[in-house]
Design a protein around this motif. Structure first.
Motif, PDB file in Angstrom:
ATOM      1  N   LYS A 105       4.389 -95.772 -47.814  1.00  0.00           N
ATOM      2  CA  LYS A 105       6.232 -95.739 -48.158  1.00  0.00           C
ATOM      3  C   LYS A 105       7.274 -95.092 -47.755  1.00  0.00           C
ATOM      4  N   ASN A 106       8.488 -95.599 -47.074  1.00  0.00           N
ATOM      5  CA  ASN A 106       9.613 -94.886 -46.630  1.00  0.00           C
ATOM      6  C   ASN A 106      10.307 -94.841 -47.402  1.00  0.00           C
ATOM      7  N   ILE A 107      10.619 -93.568 -47.155  1.00  0.00           N
ATOM      8  CA  ILE A 107      10.874 -92.197 -48.472  1.00  0.00           C
ATOM      9  C   ILE A 107      12.755 -93.902 -48.677  1.00  0.00           C
ATOM     10  N   LEU A 108      13.125 -94.646 -48.057  1.00  0.00           N
ATOM     11  CA  LEU A 108      14.533 -94.994 -48.335  1.00  0.00           C
ATOM     12  C   LEU A 108      13.605 -96.347 -49.841  1.00  0.00           C
ATOM     13  N   GLU A 109      12.228 -96.928 -49.408  1.00  0.00           N
ATOM     14  CA  GLU A 109      12.106 -97.544 -50.553  1.00  0.00           C
ATOM     15  C   GLU A 109      11.198 -96.876 -51.648  1.00  0.00           C
ATOM     16  N   VAL A 110      11.674 -96.215 -52.117  1.00  0.00           N
ATOM     17  CA  VAL A 110      11.109 -95.114 -52.801  1.00  0.00           C
ATOM     18  C   VAL A 110      12.169 -96.000 -54.508  1.00  0.00           C
ATOM     19  N   ASP A 111      11.451 -96.166 -55.489  1.00  0.00           N
ATOM     20  CA  ASP A 111      12.726 -96.748 -55.819  1.00  0.00           C
ATOM     21  C   ASP A 111      12.273 -96.546 -57.939  1.00  0.00           C
ATOM     22  N   ASN A 112      13.323 -96.237 -58.706  1.00  0.00           N
ATOM     23  CA  ASN A 112      12.485 -96.197 -60.478  1.00  0.00           C
ATOM     24  C   ASN A 112      11.985 -94.943 -60.572  1.00  0.00           C
ATOM     25  N   GLU A 113      12.243 -93.965 -59.193  1.00  0.00           N
ATOM     26  CA  GLU A 113      10.956 -92.741 -60.073  1.00  0.00           C
ATOM     27  C   GLU A 113      12.299 -91.227 -60.031  1.00  0.00           C
ATOM     28  N   LYS A 114      11.536 -90.120 -60.406  1.00  0.00           N
ATOM     29  CA  LYS A 114      12.870 -89.186 -60.379  1.00  0.00           C
ATOM     30  C   LYS A 114      11.856 -87.672 -59.780  1.00  0.00           C
ATOM     31  N   PHE A 115      12.133 -87.281 -59.448  1.00  0.00           N
ATOM     32  CA  PHE A 115      11.311 -85.862 -59.133  1.00  0.00           C
ATOM     33  C   PHE A 115      11.608 -84.423 -59.040  1.00  0.00           C
ATOM     34  N   ASP A 116      11.354 -83.890 -60.028  1.00  0.00           N
ATOM     35  CA  ASP A 116      11.663 -81.951 -59.877  1.00  0.00           C
ATOM     36  C   ASP A 116      11.406 -81.100 -58.766  1.00  0.00           C
ATOM     37  N   THR A 117      10.738 -82.236 -57.686  1.00  0.00           N
ATOM     38  CA  THR A 117      10.672 -81.026 -56.491  1.00  0.00           C
ATOM     39  C   THR A 117      10.659 -82.836 -55.181  1.00  0.00           C
ATOM     40  N   ILE A 118      11.099 -82.424 -54.508  1.00  0.00           N
ATOM     41  CA  ILE A 118      11.086 -83.028 -53.234  1.00  0.00           C
ATOM     42  C   ILE A 118      10.839 -82.741 -51.844  1.00  0.00           C
ATOM     43  N   LEU A 119       9.575 -82.309 -51.432  1.00  0.00           N
ATOM     44  CA  LEU A 119       9.033 -81.773 -50.033  1.00  0.00           C
ATOM     45  C   LEU A 119       9.339 -82.483 -49.179  1.00  0.00           C
ATOM     46  N   LEU A 120      10.130 -82.061 -47.684  1.00  0.00           N
ATOM     47  CA  LEU A 120      10.298 -82.978 -46.373  1.00  0.00           C
ATOM     48  C   LEU A 120       9.937 -81.774 -45.880  1.00  0.00           C
ATOM     49  N   LEU A 121       8.042 -81.105 -45.008  1.00  0.00           N
ATOM     50  CA  LEU A 121       8.269 -80.496 -44.447  1.00  0.00           C
ATOM     51  C   LEU A 121       7.553 -80.480 -42.709  1.00  0.00           C
ATOM     52  N   MET A 122       7.309 -79.677 -42.187  1.00  0.00           N
ATOM     53  CA  MET A 122       6.739 -79.246 -40.798  1.00  0.00           C
ATOM     54  C   MET A 122       8.237 -80.350 -39.836  1.00  0.00           C
ATOM     55  N   ASN A 123       8.959 -80.214 -39.871  1.00  0.00           N
ATOM     56  CA  ASN A 123      10.497 -80.370 -39.251  1.00  0.00           C
ATOM     57  C   ASN A 123      11.005 -81.535 -40.271  1.00  0.00           C
ATOM     58  N   GLY A 124      11.379 -81.445 -41.382  1.00  0.00           N
ATOM     59  CA  GLY A 124      11.264 -82.487 -41.956  1.00  0.00           C
ATOM     60  C   GLY A 124      12.928 -83.348 -42.177  1.00  0.00           C
ATOM     61  N   THR A 125      13.704 -82.608 -41.422  1.00  0.00           N
ATOM     62  CA  THR A 125      14.930 -83.777 -40.700  1.00  0.00           C
ATOM     63  C   THR A 125      14.352 -84.495 -39.877  1.00  0.00           C
ATOM     64  N   GLY A 126      13.350 -84.902 -39.166  1.00  0.00           N
ATOM     65  CA  GLY A 126      12.516 -85.583 -38.264  1.00  0.00           C
ATOM     66  C   GLY A 126      12.909 -86.780 -38.858  1.00  0.00           C
ATOM     67  N   ILE A 127      12.735 -87.412 -39.725  1.00  0.00           N
ATOM     68  CA  ILE A 127      12.688 -88.420 -40.632  1.00  0.00           C
ATOM     69  C   ILE A 127      14.178 -89.356 -40.030  1.00  0.00           C
ATOM     70  N   PHE A 128      15.096 -88.359 -40.519  1.00  0.00           N
ATOM     71  CA  PHE A 128      16.339 -88.860 -40.259  1.00  0.00           C
ATOM     72  C   PHE A 128      16.977 -89.701 -39.746  1.00  0.00           C
ATOM     73  N   GLY A 129      16.143 -89.247 -38.484  1.00  0.00           N
ATOM     74  CA  GLY A 129      16.231 -89.957 -36.956  1.00  0.00           C
ATOM     75  C   GLY A 129      17.321 -89.390 -36.020  1.00  0.00           C
ATOM     76  N   THR A 130      18.596 -89.389 -36.755  1.00  0.00           N
ATOM     77  CA  THR A 130      20.153 -88.907 -36.296  1.00  0.00           C
ATOM     78  C   THR A 130      20.406 -87.968 -37.186  1.00  0.00           C
TER      79      THR A 130
END
Length: 232
Positions: A105-130
């Motif tokens: 799954k792509n993060i932009l496709e995740v719906d109807n769920e809530k989390f206490d912690t969201i991890l984006l590691l190993m250069n987590g900003t990379g998936i933003f693209g630009t």
């Protein structure tokens, strides 16, 4: 996409003659990355990743989980963790490693769920693209947080990769943001189509977070221009 990154992970997991990944960017030469690095345990992880796992709480979403090492550690600690990645082969490897809740799954496709912690590691900003797409991702991540939830994300300030002028300034591109790179992955004599990958310096991440209704806190600085931040 040929999913070469995932293929390397799956080959390593299944002992199918894995080879090193070759990564290259528009500002750096080709570099070898042993696939085994993605399978490291908690003691082998950089301090930034160890700290992120220590700070994890409640229901966890691991975005871009790769080989699943972070999620596996948290699952073994009794956390309710969901791991997602766009790589089908990586997700298969995660399942073989014993991860219970993994999804292609792509993060932009995740719906109807809530989390206490969201991890984006190993250069987590990379998936933003630009930089331009960063607000879209931050808004999405914010929508998935419980009221007291947190986003733990790491990146690097890659200003050090640019040449220094005589006056001490850096010769960075005049068009766009210097952390916007084009990445290429090769594996077993095949090359993936180049894709955008974003490195955000801390101040730029903080400004983007504030502009999207998130507080941003610097948690830890690494040994090589990298850092861990907490958004909430």
């Amino acid at each position: 996409m040929k999913d070469l990154f995932g293929k390397a992970i799956h080959d390593f997991q299944t002992n199918n003659s894995p080879e090193d990944l070759i990564t290259e960017t528009n500002i750096s030469e080709a570099d070898e990355m042993p696939v085994a690095y993605l399978f490291r345990n908690i003691d082998e992880m950089p301090k930034i990743e160890q700290k992120a796992l220590q700070l994890s709480k409640g229901k966890v979403l691991d975005v871009g989980c790769g080989a699943g090492s972070h999620s596996l550690y948290l699952q073994q600690k009794g956390f309710d963790v969901t791991a997602i990645d766009i790589s089908e082969n990586a997700i298969k490897a995660c399942q073989l490693r014993g991860l219970k809740n993994v999804k292609i799954k792509n993060i932009l496709e995740v719906d109807n769920e809530k989390f206490d912690t969201i991890l984006l590691l190993m250069n987590g900003t990379g998936i933003f693209g630009t930089l331009k797409k960063t607000p879209q991702f931050l808004q999405k991540l914010k929508s998935l947080l419980h009221p007291n939830g947190q986003i733990l994300i790491d990146s690097s300030d890659i200003i050090y990769m640019f040449d220094e002028e005589e006056d001490g300034s850096k010769s960075i591109p005049s068009n766009g943001y210097y952390g916007e790179l084009t990445f290429t992955i090769s594996y077993k004599n095949q090359t993936e189509m180049a894709f955008p990958w974003l490195y955000l310096d801390y101040n730029t991440l903080q400004n983007a977070a504030n502009n999207n209704g998130l507080q941003c806190e610097l948690i830890l600085e690494g040994e090589h221009f990298d850092y861990l931040a907490r958004l909430y």
